[in-house]
Design an enzyme around this catalytic site. Structure first.
Site, PDB file in Angstrom:
ATOM      1  N   ASP A  22       2.986   9.566 -12.157  1.00 43.43           N
ATOM      2  CA  ASP A  22       3.970   9.127 -13.065  1.00 43.43           C
ATOM      3  C   ASP A  22       5.235   9.173 -12.347  1.00 43.43           C
ATOM      4  O   ASP A  22       5.224   9.758 -11.280  1.00 43.43           O
ATOM      5  CB  ASP A  22       4.283  10.416 -14.303  1.00 43.43           C
ATOM      6  CG  ASP A  22       4.888   9.831 -15.261  1.00 43.43           C
ATOM      7  OD1 ASP A  22       5.218   8.568 -15.503  1.00 43.43           O
ATOM      8  OD2 ASP A  22       5.140  10.580 -16.258  1.00 43.43           O
ATOM      9  N   GLY A  23       6.022   8.285 -12.769  1.00 42.01           N
ATOM     10  CA  GLY A  23       7.437   8.324 -12.080  1.00 42.01           C
ATOM     11  C   GLY A  23       7.582   6.955 -11.557  1.00 42.01           C
ATOM     12  O   GLY A  23       8.942   6.780 -10.801  1.00 42.01           O
ATOM     13  N   ASN A  24       6.862   5.992 -11.301  1.00 42.80           N
ATOM     14  CA  ASN A  24       7.027   4.847 -10.463  1.00 42.80           C
ATOM     15  C   ASN A  24       8.381   3.967 -11.115  1.00 42.80           C
ATOM     16  O   ASN A  24       9.150   3.546 -10.467  1.00 42.80           O
ATOM     17  CB  ASN A  24       6.003   3.790 -10.479  1.00 42.80           C
ATOM     18  CG  ASN A  24       4.668   4.316 -10.149  1.00 42.80           C
ATOM     19  OD1 ASN A  24       4.768   5.275  -9.327  1.00 42.80           O
ATOM     20  ND2 ASN A  24       3.692   3.603 -10.303  1.00 42.80           N
ATOM     21  N   GLY A  25       8.708   3.995 -12.163  1.00 39.67           N
ATOM     22  CA  GLY A  25       9.731   3.419 -13.002  1.00 39.67           C
ATOM     23  C   GLY A  25      11.076   4.010 -12.707  1.00 39.67           C
ATOM     24  O   GLY A  25      12.003   3.448 -12.198  1.00 39.67           O
ATOM     25  N   ARG A  35      10.956  -2.255 -11.665  1.00 37.99           N
ATOM     26  CA  ARG A  35       9.819  -1.293 -11.913  1.00 37.99           C
ATOM     27  C   ARG A  35       8.527  -1.520 -11.099  1.00 37.99           C
ATOM     28  O   ARG A  35       8.029  -0.756 -10.460  1.00 37.99           O
ATOM     29  CB  ARG A  35       9.489  -1.147 -13.454  1.00 37.99           C
ATOM     30  CG  ARG A  35      10.554  -0.692 -14.166  1.00 37.99           C
ATOM     31  CD  ARG A  35      10.045  -0.808 -15.616  1.00 37.99           C
ATOM     32  NE  ARG A  35       8.768  -0.208 -15.982  1.00 37.99           N
ATOM     33  CZ  ARG A  35       8.761   1.369 -15.916  1.00 37.99           C
ATOM     34  NH1 ARG A  35       9.860   1.829 -16.042  1.00 37.99           N
ATOM     35  NH2 ARG A  35       7.609   1.747 -16.438  1.00 37.99           N
ATOM     36  N   HIS A  39       5.632   0.440  -8.490  1.00 36.52           N
ATOM     37  CA  HIS A  39       4.354   0.404  -8.744  1.00 36.52           C
ATOM     38  C   HIS A  39       3.784   0.029  -7.475  1.00 36.52           C
ATOM     39  O   HIS A  39       2.646   0.307  -6.791  1.00 36.52           O
ATOM     40  CB  HIS A  39       3.643  -0.494  -9.679  1.00 36.52           C
ATOM     41  CG  HIS A  39       4.259  -0.103 -11.111  1.00 36.52           C
ATOM     42  ND1 HIS A  39       4.204   1.096 -11.471  1.00 36.52           N
ATOM     43  CD2 HIS A  39       4.496  -0.942 -12.292  1.00 36.52           C
ATOM     44  CE1 HIS A  39       4.604   1.119 -12.815  1.00 36.52           C
ATOM     45  NE2 HIS A  39       4.697   0.001 -13.292  1.00 36.52           N
ATOM     46  N   SER A  67      -3.140   2.944 -18.533  1.00 38.13           N
ATOM     47  CA  SER A  67      -3.693   3.731 -19.820  1.00 38.13           C
ATOM     48  C   SER A  67      -3.920   2.500 -20.895  1.00 38.13           C
ATOM     49  O   SER A  67      -3.384   1.604 -20.866  1.00 38.13           O
ATOM     50  CB  SER A  67      -2.962   4.651 -20.121  1.00 38.13           C
ATOM     51  OG  SER A  67      -1.781   4.135 -20.852  1.00 38.13           O
ATOM     52  N   ARG A  73       3.575  -2.568 -22.520  1.00 35.90           N
ATOM     53  CA  ARG A  73       4.551  -2.697 -21.465  1.00 35.90           C
ATOM     54  C   ARG A  73       4.771  -4.077 -21.461  1.00 35.90           C
ATOM     55  O   ARG A  73       4.103  -5.223 -22.014  1.00 35.90           O
ATOM     56  CB  ARG A  73       4.222  -2.152 -20.173  1.00 35.90           C
ATOM     57  CG  ARG A  73       3.985  -0.591 -20.238  1.00 35.90           C
ATOM     58  CD  ARG A  73       3.912  -0.328 -18.734  1.00 35.90           C
ATOM     59  NE  ARG A  73       4.028   1.329 -18.904  1.00 35.90           N
ATOM     60  CZ  ARG A  73       4.386   2.357 -17.991  1.00 35.90           C
ATOM     61  NH1 ARG A  73       4.622   1.710 -16.971  1.00 35.90           N
ATOM     62  NH2 ARG A  73       4.472   3.563 -18.248  1.00 35.90           N
ATOM     63  N   LEU A 133     -16.132  11.295  -0.400  1.00 37.74           N
ATOM     64  CA  LEU A 133     -15.176  11.280  -1.627  1.00 37.74           C
ATOM     65  C   LEU A 133     -15.739  10.453  -2.594  1.00 37.74           C
ATOM     66  O   LEU A 133     -15.897   9.435  -2.431  1.00 37.74           O
ATOM     67  CB  LEU A 133     -13.652  11.244  -1.187  1.00 37.74           C
ATOM     68  CG  LEU A 133     -12.840  11.091  -2.340  1.00 37.74           C
ATOM     69  CD1 LEU A 133     -12.465  12.588  -2.659  1.00 37.74           C
ATOM     70  CD2 LEU A 133     -11.418  10.483  -1.846  1.00 37.74           C
ATOM     71  N   ARG A 196       2.555  16.736 -20.239  1.00 39.92           N
ATOM     72  CA  ARG A 196       1.674  16.342 -21.297  1.00 39.92           C
ATOM     73  C   ARG A 196       0.308  15.704 -20.427  1.00 39.92           C
ATOM     74  O   ARG A 196       0.603  15.248 -19.413  1.00 39.92           O
ATOM     75  CB  ARG A 196       2.201  15.567 -22.309  1.00 39.92           C
ATOM     76  CG  ARG A 196       2.923  14.270 -21.784  1.00 39.92           C
ATOM     77  CD  ARG A 196       3.454  13.391 -23.104  1.00 39.92           C
ATOM     78  NE  ARG A 196       4.409  12.429 -22.474  1.00 39.92           N
ATOM     79  CZ  ARG A 196       5.774  12.488 -22.343  1.00 39.92           C
ATOM     80  NH1 ARG A 196       6.321  13.686 -22.828  1.00 39.92           N
ATOM     81  NH2 ARG A 196       6.307  11.361 -21.843  1.00 39.92           N
TER      82      ARG A 196
END
Ligand code: FPP
Length: 248
Positions: A22-25, A35, A39, A67, A73, A133, A196
């Site tokens: 989270d937090g790219n924007g 924005r 990303h 998501s 968006r 992985l 959250r």
């Protein structure tokens, strides 16, 4: 590495780390950038994080990239995120395969643009026998949607007489989720200060340790990863039981 106060216990690493990137924007806005530039930078950090997590020895990594709710968006941003997934698969698949990474994409497939499904299939089939992985990219993913799809699948099997309602146990549900075959995350990390789950791995998160850090995703690095895993290792995991040796 310099500046790491706490040594990690390599015998107590999470076996599955899931990250809400989270937090790219906000990162972009703080720099007067678009924005989408946040990303793009986020994708570079994603690549580096796959390497760092593999080097640390964590065997399963899930990254939340788009998501079910992200369709609300602006169209330009949606197009950009679709484009980044395609770019990532086209550009990085060969290298991920060479690095023995098994790639899986979790989330709803049927409403993705037509040119994405073949790329996803290619990524999964090329890497399916890899033993390093396991990298799960959650794309067009939402837990409620995943659980509803699972319920529909089991209901169909019941209608067709393949299972009876009594057969529906947590284990059977797990086998029919997108994450089937991968252990539940021990640790869910969210960057950028929000606390959250936002519809991410809600079934699988039952006993996950949740770690929230303030750093925006485009600033995430090996040091932040190290600190977050150290925080995880400081937790006392009891799975609903009591601590060994604790008074009853
Ligand atoms: C959340 O930040 C981030 C996303 C919704 C997208 C995450 C995508 C990447 C890290 C790169 C793309 C990678 C692939 C494989 C598609 P936000 O936009 O909600 O940030 P904000 O909360 O600061 O606005």
């Amino acid at each position: 590495m310099d500046g790491q106060a706490t040594e990690l216990n390599k015998t107590r690493l999470p076996q599955h780390l899931a990250i809400i990137m989270d937090g790219n924007g906000r990162w972009a806005k703080a720099r007067g950038m678009m924005r989408t530039q946040g990303h793009h930078r986020g994708l570079e950090i994603l690549r580096q994080t796959v390497r760092d997590v593999g080097e640390l020895g964590i065997p399963n990594l899930t990254l939340y990239s788009f998501s079910s709710e992200n369709w609300s968006r602006p169209q330009q941003e949606i197009n950009d995120l679709m484009g980044l997934l395609k770019y990532f698969i086209r550009k990085d698949l060969a290298e991920l395969h060479t690095e023995n990474v098994k790639v899986r994409i979790i989330g709803r497939r049927d409403d993705l643009p037509d040119d994405i499904a073949p790329l996803i299939d290619e990524a999964e089939s090329l890497t399916k026998d890899n033993t390093g992985l396991t990298l799960m990219i959650a794309f067009n993913y939402g837990s409620q949607d995943e659980i509803a799809r699972c319920a529909a699948k089991l209901a169909q099997q019941a209608v067709e007489g393949e299972i009876s309602p009594d057969d529906i146990t947590p284990e059977l549900i797990e086998k029919n989720l997108d994450t089937a075959g991968v252990p539940a995350p021990d640790m869910i990390l969210r960057t950028s200060g929000e606390q959250r789950l936002s519809n991410f791995l809600m079934w699988q998160a039952a006993y996950a340790e949740l770690v929230f850090i303030d750093c925006h995703w485009p600033d995430f690095n090996a040091q932040e990863l190290h600190n977050a895993v150290a925080e995880y290792q400081s937790r006392d995991r009891r799975y609903g039981g009591v601590k060994e040796g604790a008074a009853s």
